[in-house]
Design an enzyme around this catalytic site. Structure first.
Site, PDB file in Angstrom:
ATOM      1  N   GLU A 148     -43.165  32.877  13.037  1.00 54.08           N
ATOM      2  CA  GLU A 148     -43.645  32.640  11.670  1.00 54.08           C
ATOM      3  C   GLU A 148     -44.024  31.196  11.393  1.00 54.08           C
ATOM      4  OE1 GLU A 148     -41.329  34.291   8.332  1.00 54.08           O
ATOM      5  OE2 GLU A 148     -40.101  35.144   9.939  1.00 54.08           O
ATOM      6  N   GLY A 149     -43.259  30.277  11.968  1.00 59.82           N
ATOM      7  CA  GLY A 149     -43.538  28.855  11.758  1.00 59.82           C
ATOM      8  C   GLY A 149     -44.955  28.512  12.212  1.00 59.82           C
ATOM      9  N   HIS A 150     -45.302  29.009  13.397  1.00 59.93           N
ATOM     10  CA  HIS A 150     -46.663  28.787  13.897  1.00 59.93           C
ATOM     11  C   HIS A 150     -47.679  29.475  12.987  1.00 59.93           C
ATOM     12  CE1 HIS A 150     -44.197  28.493  17.697  1.00 59.93           C
ATOM     13  NE2 HIS A 150     -44.855  27.351  17.730  1.00 59.93           N
TER      14      HIS A 150
ATOM     15  N   GLN B 260     -42.280  13.637  16.188  1.00 61.21           N
ATOM     16  CA  GLN B 260     -43.515  14.008  16.872  1.00 61.21           C
ATOM     17  C   GLN B 260     -44.721  13.730  15.977  1.00 61.21           C
ATOM     18  OE1 GLN B 260     -44.232  17.551  19.597  1.00 61.21           O
ATOM     19  NE2 GLN B 260     -44.882  18.391  17.645  1.00 61.21           N
TER      20      GLN B 260
ATOM     21  N   LYS C 279     -36.726  27.045   9.316  1.00 58.99           N
ATOM     22  CA  LYS C 279     -37.023  28.096  10.290  1.00 58.99           C
ATOM     23  C   LYS C 279     -37.196  27.502  11.673  1.00 58.99           C
ATOM     24  CE  LYS C 279     -38.848  31.668   7.301  1.00 58.99           C
ATOM     25  NZ  LYS C 279     -39.657  32.878   7.210  1.00 58.99           N
TER      26      LYS C 279
END
Lengths: 296, 296
Positions: free
Chosen positions: A43-45, A161, A192
């Site tokens: 879901e994060g992607h 990052q 998440k």
């Protein structure tokens, strides 16, 4: 009579073909949005893909488990992979092309030429992962050159990052706009992560405390506290009281995106970041805030 | 009534403006040829500009003395500069744009992110210049990203640089064709160089022996010799006999562009390279040849 044709997502594995595809899209006047991933999509992607669709005409994602950013060979070999599922999720998300290169094509002459990150690495998670961000910057340089995106999308979950990608874009003059996407959270505040499934039910019940601890730091900032150590102590004290299972790896407060203390007292944008180790999962989380110099 | 307007070469100092200029040229369907230089232009550069005009629609050169490729600060500070002359020569050569950025705009955040060259550096001139090619690769990565050329032109005089640029293009997947241009020589065979003016008249008279020595190595190869050491010895012996003032820094025979010995005996493309020190100038020269495996 024209027939509506269902547009299918392209899967491309050759760098040259990807560059060619992008060239054609740009000729059509389309802007390119790019989301680099290590695959095993969740879901994060998907939320990054959705975000990209809002601001880019052509959305491209890559799934590439980059060997050079892993500290240990085992970790790389055992990194979870499920390409069939990745393709399915990506296609469902409505992105236009998925880049699935092999390590051999991305590193055609091994590591003859690499990128070195000389700043922002010796704090937060970077401290315990020497060379990790060199690997990240190396593969991103390659991907940015192949895909030549107008926009790139990264989740703020890995704030270090994001900060380093910002440096990379500035340093190498990539004509790319970096879009940092907010952390996606569960109802109870837990950030998440694919690692959350590795938590025991007791650990899962405790995990939302990470975010609450960071919020206690935010509250301190909002009341005018401008001492780095005081804010860190507030969060650490919260964790001491509320974490029974998790072991704090670090809590830090730094200027963002510089990832250092720009002045003896807090001013400007800062990040409060933490990492906490549970039995089978190390979780990270962070919050950021713009701070005026306090009159306190 | 349309009036013919003399087209003047553009001088651009901002990276963003240069990227914009290139974008416009590409929209017109033009191919971009790029020649990076450190300025203080001479005939050697002009020959590269002329070569570029043959195969690229729009020719861009840069004059940038790159601080990160110098070993010593003094050497950098004292590097000869004559921007007015550079602009004049470049314009006369008929190139379309000259990129004249400052060190501050090329390195907007210092050396936070750099490029590291992990192969081909520990031989020939690289052996005595640690970090030199890291600086070269770093600045070229920036320039390639800013200018996005279709073709880049480098002189074979610095054959090691050409080999490393080839690795850089391959490693980072730049969609660029590298065009290595032959060494331009004086009538007597001496490779043209801005350093030649530093030779005394006696040294100048001796300097053509460098090329003759390399040719003695080539002759050996043509007669079927395939032993690395034998070819090196031939050239070294020639220099022992013919050089009275110059001191040999190195003579080496290596596979090209790999810059190592690919096999125990010579096969494939090889370079015979030398460096010779005179009082005020260190000269380099090389020849290359494709070698079949000999039946000797």
């Amino acid at each position: 009579m024209k027939v509506a044709v269902a547009k299918r997502m392209l899967c491309i594995s050759s760098p040259a073909e990807m560059t060619q595809y992008v060239r054609e899209q740009k000729k059509l006047g389309k802007t390119i949005g790019f989301i680099p991933t290590m695959g095993y999509l969740h879901e994060g992607h998907a939320s990054l893909f959705a975000k990209a669709a809002e601001s880019s005409d052509c959305v491209i994602a890559s799934c590439f488990v980059n060997p050079t950013q892993f500290g240990e060979r085992d970790d790389y070999v055992n990194y979870p992979k499920d390409q069939a599922h990745d393709i399915q999720l990506a296609e469902k998300s409505g992105i236009h092309a998925l880049f699935l290169p092999s390590a051999e094509t991305i590193y055609p002459n091994g590591e003859q030429i690499t990128v070195k990150v000389n700043a922002k690495t010796n704090v937060l998670c970077g401290k315990s992962r020497p060379g990790h961000f060199d690997g990240v910057a190396t593969v991103l340089t390659k991907l940015f050159t192949i895909i030549q995106p107008d926009h790139v999308y990264f989740g703020m979950k890995d704030a270090q990052q994001v900060a380093i990608v910002g440096s990379l874009i500035t340093s190498f003059h990539f004509p790319i706009k970096l879009i940092a996407c907010p952390i996606v959270r569960e109802e109870d505040g837990l950030a998440k992560s694919s690692r959350n499934v590795r938590l025991s039910s007791q650990e899962r019940a405790e995990a939302p405390e990470l975010f609450k601890g960071l919020q206690s730091g935010l509250t301190k900032l909002k009341t005018g506290e401008r001492d780095f150590a005081q804010v860190i102590e507030t969060v650490e004290t919260y964790y001491k009281t509320h974490l029974k299972l998790g072991i704090v790896d670090y809590v830090d407060v730094l200027n963002y995106p510089d990832l250092k203390r720009n002045a003896p007292v807090i001013s400007g944008r800062v990040i409060i970041a933490c990492a906490v180790r549970f039995d089978q999962a190390r979780l990270i989380d962070n919050v950021t805030m713009d701070c005026e110099v306090s009159a306190k």
